[in-house]
Write a protein that holds these residues in place. Structure first.
Motif, PDB file in Angstrom:
ATOM      1  N   TYR A  67       0.839  -1.199   0.000  1.00 24.34           N
ATOM      2  CA  TYR A  67       0.000   0.000   0.000  1.00 24.34           C
ATOM      3  C   TYR A  67       0.877   1.254   0.000  1.00 24.34           C
ATOM      4  N   ARG A  68       0.315   2.320  -0.606  1.00 25.30           N
ATOM      5  CA  ARG A  68       1.091   3.553  -0.780  1.00 25.30           C
ATOM      6  C   ARG A  68       0.923   4.444   0.452  1.00 25.30           C
ATOM      7  N   LEU A  69       2.029   4.696   1.130  1.00 26.68           N
ATOM      8  CA  LEU A  69       1.994   5.543   2.319  1.00 26.68           C
ATOM      9  C   LEU A  69       2.340   6.980   1.935  1.00 26.68           C
ATOM     10  N   ILE A  70       1.747   7.938   2.640  1.00 31.58           N
ATOM     11  CA  ILE A  70       2.189   9.330   2.485  1.00 31.58           C
ATOM     12  C   ILE A  70       3.362   9.565   3.435  1.00 31.58           C
ATOM     13  N   ASP A  71       3.238   9.010   4.642  1.00 30.25           N
ATOM     14  CA  ASP A  71       4.301   9.169   5.648  1.00 30.25           C
ATOM     15  C   ASP A  71       4.907   7.803   5.968  1.00 30.25           C
ATOM     16  N   ASN A  72       6.205   7.679   5.748  1.00 26.13           N
ATOM     17  CA  ASN A  72       6.891   6.444   6.141  1.00 26.13           C
ATOM     18  C   ASN A  72       7.202   6.436   7.630  1.00 26.13           C
ATOM     19  N   ALA A  87       0.131   9.379  10.968  1.00 24.79           N
ATOM     20  CA  ALA A  87       0.694   9.106   9.641  1.00 24.79           C
ATOM     21  C   ALA A  87      -0.475   8.899   8.685  1.00 24.79           C
ATOM     22  N   PHE A  88      -0.267   9.240   7.422  1.00 29.23           N
ATOM     23  CA  PHE A  88      -1.341   9.144   6.435  1.00 29.23           C
ATOM     24  C   PHE A  88      -1.050   8.074   5.395  1.00 29.23           C
ATOM     25  N   VAL A  89      -2.140   7.424   4.961  1.00 28.33           N
ATOM     26  CA  VAL A  89      -2.086   6.462   3.850  1.00 28.33           C
ATOM     27  C   VAL A  89      -2.730   7.153   2.658  1.00 28.33           C
ATOM     28  N   HIS A  90      -2.133   7.020   1.486  1.00 21.14           N
ATOM     29  CA  HIS A  90      -2.615   7.754   0.308  1.00 21.14           C
ATOM     30  C   HIS A  90      -4.012   7.292  -0.105  1.00 21.14           C
ATOM     31  N   PRO A  91      -4.884   8.252  -0.487  1.00 22.77           N
ATOM     32  CA  PRO A  91      -6.248   7.872  -0.901  1.00 22.77           C
ATOM     33  C   PRO A  91      -6.281   6.899  -2.081  1.00 22.77           C
ATOM     34  N   LYS A  92      -5.238   6.921  -2.906  1.00 21.02           N
ATOM     35  CA  LYS A  92      -5.208   6.002  -4.062  1.00 21.02           C
ATOM     36  C   LYS A  92      -5.079   4.546  -3.607  1.00 21.02           C
ATOM     37  N   SER A  93      -4.619   4.335  -2.372  1.00 21.29           N
ATOM     38  CA  SER A  93      -4.498   2.968  -1.843  1.00 21.29           C
ATOM     39  C   SER A  93      -5.702   2.582  -1.013  1.00 21.29           C
ATOM     40  N   ALA A  94      -6.681   3.473  -0.849  1.00 22.53           N
ATOM     41  CA  ALA A  94      -7.804   3.197   0.066  1.00 22.53           C
ATOM     42  C   ALA A  94      -9.121   3.650  -0.553  1.00 22.53           C
ATOM     43  N   VAL A 141     -10.238   7.297  -0.295  1.00 18.79           N
ATOM     44  CA  VAL A 141     -10.402   7.952   1.013  1.00 18.79           C
ATOM     45  C   VAL A 141      -9.027   8.127   1.665  1.00 18.79           C
ATOM     46  N   LEU A 142      -8.721   9.363   2.052  1.00 19.97           N
ATOM     47  CA  LEU A 142      -7.477   9.602   2.779  1.00 19.97           C
ATOM     48  C   LEU A 142      -7.632   9.005   4.186  1.00 19.97           C
ATOM     49  N   ILE A 143      -6.667   8.152   4.573  1.00 17.40           N
ATOM     50  CA  ILE A 143      -6.716   7.474   5.873  1.00 17.40           C
ATOM     51  C   ILE A 143      -5.612   8.013   6.771  1.00 17.40           C
ATOM     52  N   GLU A 144      -6.001   8.402   7.976  1.00 12.16           N
ATOM     53  CA  GLU A 144      -5.025   8.810   8.992  1.00 12.16           C
ATOM     54  C   GLU A 144      -4.933   7.709  10.051  1.00 12.16           C
ATOM     55  N   LEU A 145      -3.721   7.408  10.471  1.00 12.01           N
ATOM     56  CA  LEU A 145      -3.498   6.493  11.590  1.00 12.01           C
ATOM     57  C   LEU A 145      -2.995   7.333  12.752  1.00 12.01           C
ATOM     58  N   SER A 146      -3.524   7.089  13.933  1.00 12.82           N
ATOM     59  CA  SER A 146      -3.160   7.919  15.083  1.00 12.82           C
ATOM     60  C   SER A 146      -2.890   7.057  16.300  1.00 12.82           C
ATOM     61  N   GLN A 147      -1.788   7.376  16.956  1.00 11.24           N
ATOM     62  CA  GLN A 147      -1.425   6.669  18.195  1.00 11.24           C
ATOM     63  C   GLN A 147      -1.312   7.698  19.312  1.00 11.24           C
ATOM     64  N   ASP A 148      -1.921   7.421  20.444  1.00 14.51           N
ATOM     65  CA  ASP A 148      -1.794   8.333  21.583  1.00 14.51           C
ATOM     66  C   ASP A 148      -0.375   8.272  22.133  1.00 14.51           C
ATOM     67  N   ILE A 149       0.163   9.445  22.471  1.00 11.18           N
ATOM     68  CA  ILE A 149       1.464   9.465  23.143  1.00 11.18           C
ATOM     69  C   ILE A 149       1.187   9.417  24.644  1.00 11.18           C
ATOM     70  N   ILE A 150       1.685   8.366  25.280  1.00 10.14           N
ATOM     71  CA  ILE A 150       1.471   8.229  26.729  1.00 10.14           C
ATOM     72  C   ILE A 150       2.492   9.133  27.426  1.00 10.14           C
TER      73      ILE A 150
END
Ligand code: CMX
Length: 134
Positions: A97-102, A114-121, A124-133
């Protein structure tokens, strides 16, 4: 690895103007924050599970400004909350899959994003989010 849909991002020209509709629905912006890395100002509207993130561009070269110029205001991305954003990026990359952010970067609300390119989804532009503890 995936916890929930964290928020849905909506591109708007002006946060305060957009908030009027949500106020009519009975929900309001409870937190506004600038995200300099993305050249945007974001307003969070919380519902019981998934938030709405209104995105206002602060500069004409912001990705959100480009989006509004091309498509007008509207749904911009879906964000999934994940346990470990780096692991998820590696998994998606290995599957082609094509990532915007490695590498993840700082997001609003003490997160790594980090974002995944809409062309791979399917467009739809997909954002992945992790909470910083902290
Ligand atoms: N949703 C769906 N498709 C989108 C899109 C979006 N949000 N943004 C762009 N696209 C599409 C375009 O329509 C275009 O499709 P076509 O080739 O079929 O015309 C294609 O993606 C390329 O778009 P572009 O206008 O040429 O723009 P760029 O390639 O310069 O950038 C993108 C596109 C997605 C890589 C860029 O917007 C990006 O890096 N986005 C991630 C960062 C971001 O959006 N930040 C704001 C939110 C931050 C936050 O929530 O904290």
């Amino acid at each position: 690895m995936l916890k929930k849909i964290d928020h849905i991002g909506i591109a708007v020209k002006n946060l305060e103007n957009a908030a009027v509709f949500y106020k009519a629905l009975g929900i309001k912006i409870s937190h506004i924050e600038e995200v300099p890395e993305q050249k945007i100002r974001v307003g969070f509207i919380y519902t019981s599970e998934t938030a709405i993130e209104l995105l206002e561009p602060l500069d004409s070269d912001s990705p959100v400004a480009k989006f509004i110029e091309k498509k007008g205001e509207g749904m911009h991305h879906i964000c999934f909350k994940v346990h470990d954003v780096r692991t998820m990026l590696t998994t998606l990359k290995n599957k082609g899959y094509r990532l915007i952010d490695n590498e993840p970067k700082s997001g609003a609300h003490n997160t790594l994003i980090a974002f995944v390119h809409p062309k791979s989804a399917n467009g739809v532009l997909i954002e992945l989010s992790q909470d910083i503890i902290q």
